[in-house]
Motif scaffolding. Structure first.
Motif, PDB file in Angstrom:
ATOM      1  N   ARG A  86      -1.768 -11.356   4.121  1.00  0.00           N
ATOM      2  CA  ARG A  86      -1.025 -12.586   4.380  1.00  0.00           C
ATOM      3  C   ARG A  86       0.475 -12.304   4.428  1.00  0.00           C
ATOM      4  NH1 ARG A  86      -2.124 -18.357   1.239  1.00  0.00           N
ATOM      5  NH2 ARG A  86      -1.309 -19.687   2.921  1.00  0.00           N
ATOM      6  N   VAL A  87       0.938 -11.462   3.482  1.00  0.00           N
ATOM      7  CA  VAL A  87       2.352 -11.091   3.400  1.00  0.00           C
ATOM      8  C   VAL A  87       2.442  -9.585   3.217  1.00  0.00           C
ATOM      9  CG1 VAL A  87       4.535 -11.387   2.157  1.00  0.00           C
ATOM     10  CG2 VAL A  87       2.925 -13.303   2.322  1.00  0.00           C
ATOM     11  N   VAL A  88       3.376  -8.958   3.918  1.00  0.00           N
ATOM     12  CA  VAL A  88       3.699  -7.552   3.694  1.00  0.00           C
ATOM     13  C   VAL A  88       5.139  -7.467   3.207  1.00  0.00           C
ATOM     14  CG1 VAL A  88       4.123  -5.320   4.795  1.00  0.00           C
ATOM     15  CG2 VAL A  88       2.037  -6.588   5.319  1.00  0.00           C
ATOM     16  N   ILE A  89       5.327  -6.820   2.064  1.00  0.00           N
ATOM     17  CA  ILE A  89       6.654  -6.585   1.497  1.00  0.00           C
ATOM     18  C   ILE A  89       7.005  -5.119   1.739  1.00  0.00           C
ATOM     19  CG2 ILE A  89       8.040  -6.523  -0.612  1.00  0.00           C
ATOM     20  CD1 ILE A  89       6.188  -8.725  -1.722  1.00  0.00           C
ATOM     21  N   ILE A  90       8.189  -4.889   2.296  1.00  0.00           N
ATOM     22  CA  ILE A  90       8.642  -3.530   2.561  1.00  0.00           C
ATOM     23  C   ILE A  90       9.665  -3.155   1.501  1.00  0.00           C
ATOM     24  CG2 ILE A  90       9.729  -1.997   4.243  1.00  0.00           C
ATOM     25  CD1 ILE A  90       8.856  -4.002   6.428  1.00  0.00           C
ATOM     26  N   GLY A  91       9.291  -2.266   0.584  1.00  0.00           N
ATOM     27  CA  GLY A  91      10.212  -1.814  -0.457  1.00  0.00           C
ATOM     28  C   GLY A  91       9.640  -1.999  -1.841  1.00  0.00           C
ATOM     29  N   GLY A  92       9.592  -0.934  -2.620  1.00  0.00           N
ATOM     30  CA  GLY A  92       8.949  -0.955  -3.926  1.00  0.00           C
ATOM     31  C   GLY A  92       9.883  -0.738  -5.092  1.00  0.00           C
ATOM     32  N   GLY A  93      11.014  -1.395  -5.068  1.00  0.00           N
ATOM     33  CA  GLY A  93      11.888  -1.388  -6.231  1.00  0.00           C
ATOM     34  C   GLY A  93      11.601  -2.574  -7.129  1.00  0.00           C
ATOM     35  N   ALA A  94      12.513  -2.865  -8.033  1.00  0.00           N
ATOM     36  CA  ALA A  94      12.300  -3.969  -8.967  1.00  0.00           C
ATOM     37  C   ALA A  94      12.178  -5.301  -8.235  1.00  0.00           C
ATOM     38  CB  ALA A  94      13.457  -4.024  -9.974  1.00  0.00           C
ATOM     39  N   VAL A  95      12.976  -5.506  -7.189  1.00  0.00           N
ATOM     40  CA  VAL A  95      12.943  -6.782  -6.466  1.00  0.00           C
ATOM     41  C   VAL A  95      11.657  -6.909  -5.645  1.00  0.00           C
ATOM     42  CG1 VAL A  95      14.079  -8.160  -4.693  1.00  0.00           C
ATOM     43  CG2 VAL A  95      15.447  -7.017  -6.435  1.00  0.00           C
ATOM     44  N   GLY A  96      11.258  -5.827  -4.975  1.00  0.00           N
ATOM     45  CA  GLY A  96      10.030  -5.876  -4.185  1.00  0.00           C
ATOM     46  C   GLY A  96       8.804  -6.147  -5.037  1.00  0.00           C
ATOM     47  N   THR A  97       8.694  -5.471  -6.170  1.00  0.00           N
ATOM     48  CA  THR A  97       7.530  -5.688  -7.027  1.00  0.00           C
ATOM     49  C   THR A  97       7.572  -7.062  -7.688  1.00  0.00           C
ATOM     50  OG1 THR A  97       8.668  -4.497  -8.824  1.00  0.00           O
ATOM     51  CG2 THR A  97       7.096  -3.240  -7.491  1.00  0.00           C
ATOM     52  N   SER A  98       8.779  -7.554  -8.008  1.00  0.00           N
ATOM     53  CA  SER A  98       8.884  -8.902  -8.563  1.00  0.00           C
ATOM     54  C   SER A  98       8.454  -9.935  -7.527  1.00  0.00           C
ATOM     55  CB  SER A  98      10.319  -9.182  -9.015  1.00  0.00           C
ATOM     56  OG  SER A  98      10.444 -10.491  -9.522  1.00  0.00           O
ATOM     57  N   SER A  99       8.815  -9.713  -6.286  1.00  0.00           N
ATOM     58  CA  SER A  99       8.393 -10.626  -5.212  1.00  0.00           C
ATOM     59  C   SER A  99       6.874 -10.631  -5.090  1.00  0.00           C
ATOM     60  CB  SER A  99       9.040 -10.206  -3.891  1.00  0.00           C
ATOM     61  OG  SER A  99      10.450 -10.271  -3.964  1.00  0.00           O
ATOM     62  N   LEU A 100       6.273  -9.460  -5.145  1.00  0.00           N
ATOM     63  CA  LEU A 100       4.811  -9.357  -5.064  1.00  0.00           C
ATOM     64  C   LEU A 100       4.171 -10.051  -6.263  1.00  0.00           C
ATOM     65  CD1 LEU A 100       2.568  -7.922  -3.314  1.00  0.00           C
ATOM     66  CD2 LEU A 100       2.601  -6.127  -5.068  1.00  0.00           C
ATOM     67  N   TYR A 101       4.705  -9.837  -7.441  1.00  0.00           N
ATOM     68  CA  TYR A 101       4.183 -10.435  -8.672  1.00  0.00           C
ATOM     69  C   TYR A 101       4.237 -11.963  -8.596  1.00  0.00           C
ATOM     70  CZ  TYR A 101       4.093 -11.662 -13.681  1.00  0.00           C
ATOM     71  OH  TYR A 101       3.812 -12.220 -14.907  1.00  0.00           O
ATOM     72  N   HIS A 102       5.359 -12.494  -8.136  1.00  0.00           N
ATOM     73  CA  HIS A 102       5.503 -13.950  -8.090  1.00  0.00           C
ATOM     74  C   HIS A 102       4.683 -14.572  -6.968  1.00  0.00           C
ATOM     75  CE1 HIS A 102       8.872 -13.189 -10.869  1.00  0.00           C
ATOM     76  NE2 HIS A 102       8.681 -14.447 -11.244  1.00  0.00           N
ATOM     77  N   LEU A 103       4.511 -13.873  -5.869  1.00  0.00           N
ATOM     78  CA  LEU A 103       3.599 -14.369  -4.833  1.00  0.00           C
ATOM     79  C   LEU A 103       2.183 -14.455  -5.376  1.00  0.00           C
ATOM     80  CD1 LEU A 103       4.927 -12.457  -1.697  1.00  0.00           C
ATOM     81  CD2 LEU A 103       4.797 -14.938  -1.946  1.00  0.00           C
ATOM     82  N   ALA A 104       1.769 -13.425  -6.088  1.00  0.00           N
ATOM     83  CA  ALA A 104       0.420 -13.432  -6.665  1.00  0.00           C
ATOM     84  C   ALA A 104       0.288 -14.545  -7.704  1.00  0.00           C
ATOM     85  CB  ALA A 104       0.108 -12.071  -7.280  1.00  0.00           C
ATOM     86  N   LYS A 105       1.325 -14.760  -8.516  1.00  0.00           N
ATOM     87  CA  LYS A 105       1.293 -15.849  -9.498  1.00  0.00           C
ATOM     88  C   LYS A 105       1.163 -17.208  -8.820  1.00  0.00           C
ATOM     89  CE  LYS A 105       3.571 -16.363 -13.246  1.00  0.00           C
ATOM     90  NZ  LYS A 105       4.636 -16.529 -14.254  1.00  0.00           N
ATOM     91  N   ALA A 106       1.710 -17.317  -7.605  1.00  0.00           N
ATOM     92  CA  ALA A 106       1.641 -18.571  -6.860  1.00  0.00           C
ATOM     93  C   ALA A 106       0.299 -18.739  -6.145  1.00  0.00           C
ATOM     94  CB  ALA A 106       2.776 -18.634  -5.841  1.00  0.00           C
ATOM     95  N   GLY A 107      -0.591 -17.760  -6.338  1.00  0.00           N
ATOM     96  CA  GLY A 107      -1.912 -17.843  -5.730  1.00  0.00           C
ATOM     97  C   GLY A 107      -2.040 -17.100  -4.416  1.00  0.00           C
ATOM     98  N   TRP A 108      -0.981 -16.476  -3.984  1.00  0.00           N
ATOM     99  CA  TRP A 108      -1.015 -15.679  -2.746  1.00  0.00           C
ATOM    100  C   TRP A 108      -1.287 -14.220  -3.121  1.00  0.00           C
ATOM    101  CZ3 TRP A 108       2.088 -17.047   2.135  1.00  0.00           C
ATOM    102  CH2 TRP A 108       2.066 -18.426   2.350  1.00  0.00           C
ATOM    103  N   SER A 109      -2.508 -13.930  -3.449  1.00  0.00           N
ATOM    104  CA  SER A 109      -2.848 -12.571  -3.881  1.00  0.00           C
ATOM    105  C   SER A 109      -3.128 -11.629  -2.710  1.00  0.00           C
ATOM    106  CB  SER A 109      -4.056 -12.607  -4.817  1.00  0.00           C
ATOM    107  OG  SER A 109      -5.154 -13.207  -4.162  1.00  0.00           O
TER     108      SER A 109
END
Length: 817
Positions: free
Chosen positions: A9-32
């Motif tokens: 559904r979403v692709v995040i480019i970049g695996g630093g603190a901000v990228g992983t936080s974005s992934l974490y919060h998307l998953a928390k919002a139900g977008w796993s």
């Protein structure tokens, strides 16, 4: 190595603190069903070498919100995701050497307390008690923030990554993205391992964000700076103190000399923001390497020598320690130092969460904000300070980005005075009459790159940058601004206002569509009116002037800074295939404001237009033989017109008006005077008084709500709010017996010892001779005559709620003259 899925559904480019936080919060919002792609290993960019400081301090309301949220998230993250982290909440001392610095601290304290943080301003004795190794010479006090501290950036990133994975999100490491393309209304992300299709892409590539941006045809406004910090060996006295106290020293920042000092185990970490800073990868002969993962620049200790000496004078035990290691790594900077979080300008279903100068302290809040943008299309807090659309095309010039980035870095801790104008990157956009108004004494500032006159100096006035280093209303501008305001009141004033954002909306059905987008009525041909655009929650998205030319032909005019933001809002909601066309015409026109009781007499000498047409009308006319759109409105609150011209005709029209106006007392006036004049009328400023932090009803704009329309965006939410009762309301306050400062943005309002609201704008009204504040107040206190207190840089002043009408010309008789 994890296998690349074919879809997400979403692709995040970049695996630093901000990228992983974005992934974490998307998953928390139900977008796993989201995937993060990392070129190398997680943290391999700026994250791995970050110092890991986690402050909440900011004089930006939105940044403070974001950083506060990070501290709250990090406190419970290890337990929430079952991953160990070193997070030390040590508190911090921010040292102040001057009265103005202490005022800044008092302002931040007020903002922090409003957000629920127990921030304190302390004196020299308390500084010494909290930090016994510190010398207090030259200090007036300090700001103590109990929530400050430091965290291990790698552990933070891995904890966020684990939390995201546990909720079903996926992370693919060692998977460089090589390109993107658009197919069938979805994104195809090309990688070394194959392709992945998705609805939405997020650029979280840190200092490589510009490289990723180019894949989308986007020139990201950023540069890369090298930032150094020094690690010192163990200091016996510090080790003994920590054993005895069972804790670390507070993080120390000497913001007036531009360094921080943090206890690192039983040694120290010194991080200066030096004047002689250096940009990297900014020229063709210094290209960004194909890979710089987990790498550093060579040490450059000479640049830090002054700061090291200053720090050892302030904390003498530092001078006894041996140097352990130098860290010199890349960190990205936007031209204003704030990150980019939000919609990627001009690109559908693409977002940015990149260019973080303080990525560790902001990562938690940034992930929350990014996830809200993606999943809800709006954010809890108004995040204009970080919105990528705040920069238009001029700001993408690499040379501009480098000069501004270096300026921001070298002044990282300086006080943000309200009248300070930064010298770098200037003269990017000039009015065609720039030289004419400069010759009249104009002192310039910028808005979306446009140089605009702030005030007009006379010979002998102090126009130095040093004169602006104050929060006080007094200064060389004060008398001149007053003279400009009184000229507008008593005779006439002219203000050159280049850069208004303007869009042409035309086509069958344009009127009906526009009616669904604003809360109020669409003006009839020949009329102009304000249109308020609400989101689905009824919050204020923007305000535009709607100039109706024909039944289905309009010009929409909005703030210079709003150019991309407002255009994209309209474009996003424009129905496809209907024949309604939207065009950005910002670059084709300019505007001058002619205002004051003599303005009609001046124009009468230059045009045969009907100058008796009433307020809120417009007409095409010839002024001095050149076409203009004469618009009978005035943000200054006097009889007047906006004179809209094609750029090529602007100089000739200005010259004619200026010459004709001399016998009528015409004077030039600037943006400071306009701000004073609009405060007296209670007129709102974009992203100051008008923002998504407030609903249309809270903003006192119900007279612009046409409840009997079949539907408009936000109607259901506003109707529900009206039925339940509006909790806070927009008010005009006058401050009685004020000190030497007017209320800044987000000054705290008090009543009965409780916080009951906040200011949005403040300043001196030169026609009414009062200190004015526009603000949001608890609804039960919003009745005229209610006495409250406004906290201005730590001192509380009595303020009185005014009637729901302008302080100046309450019946608009002068406007309608």
């Amino acid at each position: 190595m994890a296998e690349l899925p074919s879809r997400a559904r979403v692709v995040i480019i970049g695996g630093g603190a901000v990228g992983t936080s974005s992934l974490y919060h998307l998953a928390k919002a139900g977008w796993s069903d989201c995937v993060l792609l990392e070129k190398n290993e997680l943290t391999s960019g700026s994250t791995w070498h970050a110092a890991g400081n986690v402050p909440t301090f900011s004089t930006s309301w939105s940044l403070m919100n974001m950083q506060r949220y990070s501290t709250e998230l990090y406190r419970g993250l290890a337990e929430a995701v079952d991953y160990p982290m070193n997070y030390h909440v040590t508190g911090s001392l921010r040292l102040g050497h001057s009265r103005e610095r202490m005022r800044e601290f008092e302002r931040a304290k007020g903002m922090g307390r409003y957000q629920g943080m127990d921030i304190e301003v302390v004196g020299a004795d308390e500084i010494k008690r909290r930090y016994p190794f510190l010398e207090t010479h030259g200090l007036q006090g300090a700001l103590y923030d109990p929530n400050d501290g430091d965290i291990d950036p790698a552990q933070l990133t891995q904890a966020l990554a684990k939390g995201a994975r546990d909720m079903g999100a996926r992370i693919i490491r060692f998977c460089p993205v090589t390109g993107v393309r658009r197919e069938n209304d979805e994104w195809v992300v090309e990688t070394m391992q194959g392709e992945i299709r998705c609805e939405i892409v997020v650029n979280a590539a840190g200092y490589r964000a510009a490289e990723v941006g180019k894949m989308f045809g986007r020139q990201v406004p950023m540069m890369v700076m090298s930032h150094q910090y020094i690690l010192f060996e163990e200091i016996p006295e510090l080790a003994a103190w920590s054993r005895e106290q069972g804790r670390k020293l507070p993080l120390l920042r000497d913001v007036d000399t531009s360094w921080y000092l943090r206890q690192e185990k039983n040694g120290m970490n010194l991080g200066p923001y030096e004047k002689g800073c250096r940009a990297h990868w900014a020229t063709p002969d210094d290209p960004m390497p194909e890979d710089f993962s987990f790498q550093l620049f060579p040490d450059d200790l000479d640049r830090l020598e002054w700061y090291l000496n200053d720090a050892t004078e302030r904390v003498p035990i530092l001078g006894t320690a041996g140097l352990s290691k130098m860290i010199n790594g890349p960190i990205p900077y936007a031209p204003d130092g704030n990150p980019l979080i939000g919609p990627m300008p001009g690109v559908p279903n693409a977002f940015e969460a990149c260019v973080f100068t303080f990525g560790i302290s902001q990562a938690g809040g940034a992930g929350k904000v990014l996830a809200e943008w993606v999943t809800e299309g709006q954010t809890e807090w108004d995040m204009w300070s970080c919105d990528p659309r705040r920069f238009t095309a001029f700001a993408s010039d690499p040379a501009y980005c480098v000069t501004k980035g270096k300026e921001v870095y070298a002044n990282e801790y300086v006080i943000q005075f309200p009248r300070r104008v930064w010298p770098e990157g200037r003269n990017r956009k000039l009015s065609v009459i720039h030289d004419r108004i400069a010759a009249l004494g104009a002192q310039f500032g910028t808005a979306n790159g446009w140089e605009r006159a702030l005030w007009y100096a006379k010979p002998g006035d102090d126009t130095s940058a040093e004169a602006t280093l104050t929060f006080a209303r007094s200064g060389p501008w004060e008398q001149r601004v007053r003279e400009e305001c009184l000229a507008v009141r008593d005779a006439a004033g002219i203000l050159d206002l280049p850069g208004f954002s303007r869009y042409r909306l035309a086509g069958e059905g344009a009127r009906d569509w526009l009616s669904t987008q604003i809360t109020g009525a669409v003006p009839k041909p020949g009329r102009i009116g304000l249109g308020y655009f609400a989101d689905d929650s009824g919050r204020i998205v923007t305000e535009m002037s709607i100039m109706a030319i024909e039944e289905n032909l309009f010009f929409l005019i909005t703030a210079a800074s709003a150019e991309l933001h407002d255009f994209e809002w309209l474009q996003k909601h424009l129905p496809q295939g209907t024949g309604i066309a939207l065009e950005n015409k910002t670059e084709e026109f300019s505007c001058q404001i002619l205002s004051g009781p003599n303005s009609r007499a001046i124009l009468a000498e230059l045009t045969d237009a009907d100058l008796t047409l009433p307020w809120l009308t417009h007409q095409s006319a010839q002024v001095a033989g050149h076409w203009c759109q004469l618009v009978r409105v005035s943000f200054a609150g006097e009889l007047g017109w906006e004179i809209h011209t094609k750029v090529a005709d602007t100089a000739a029209v200005f010259d004619a008006v200026w010459q004709a106006g001399q016998k009528h007392g015409l004077k030039p006036f600037g943006m400071y005077a306009l701000d004073s004049l609009r405060l007296e009328k209670g007129y709102r400023a974009w992203k100051q008084d008008l923002s998504t932090d407030y609903t249309v009803l809270q903003g006192g704009l119900e007279r612009f709500v046409k409840w009997d329309k079949p539907d408009f965006r936000g109607k259901a939410a506003l109707a529900a709010e009206k039925q339940q009762g509006v909790k806070k309301r927009f008010v005009t306050l006058t401050v009685e017996n004020p000190g030497d400062c007017d209320a800044p943005y987000m000054a705290t309002l008090w009543h009965g010892g409780k916080i009951v609201g906040e200011t949005l704008s403040g300043g001196w009204g030169n026609r009414v001779d009062k200190s004015i504040a526009l603000g949001m107040l608890r609804a039960d206190l919003s009745e005229a005559g209610t006495e409250i207190e406004v906290e201005i840089f730590g001192d509380r002043f009595k303020a009185v709620v005014q009637k729901d009408e302008p302080l100046w010309d309450p019946k608009n008789e002068r406007l309608r003259a």
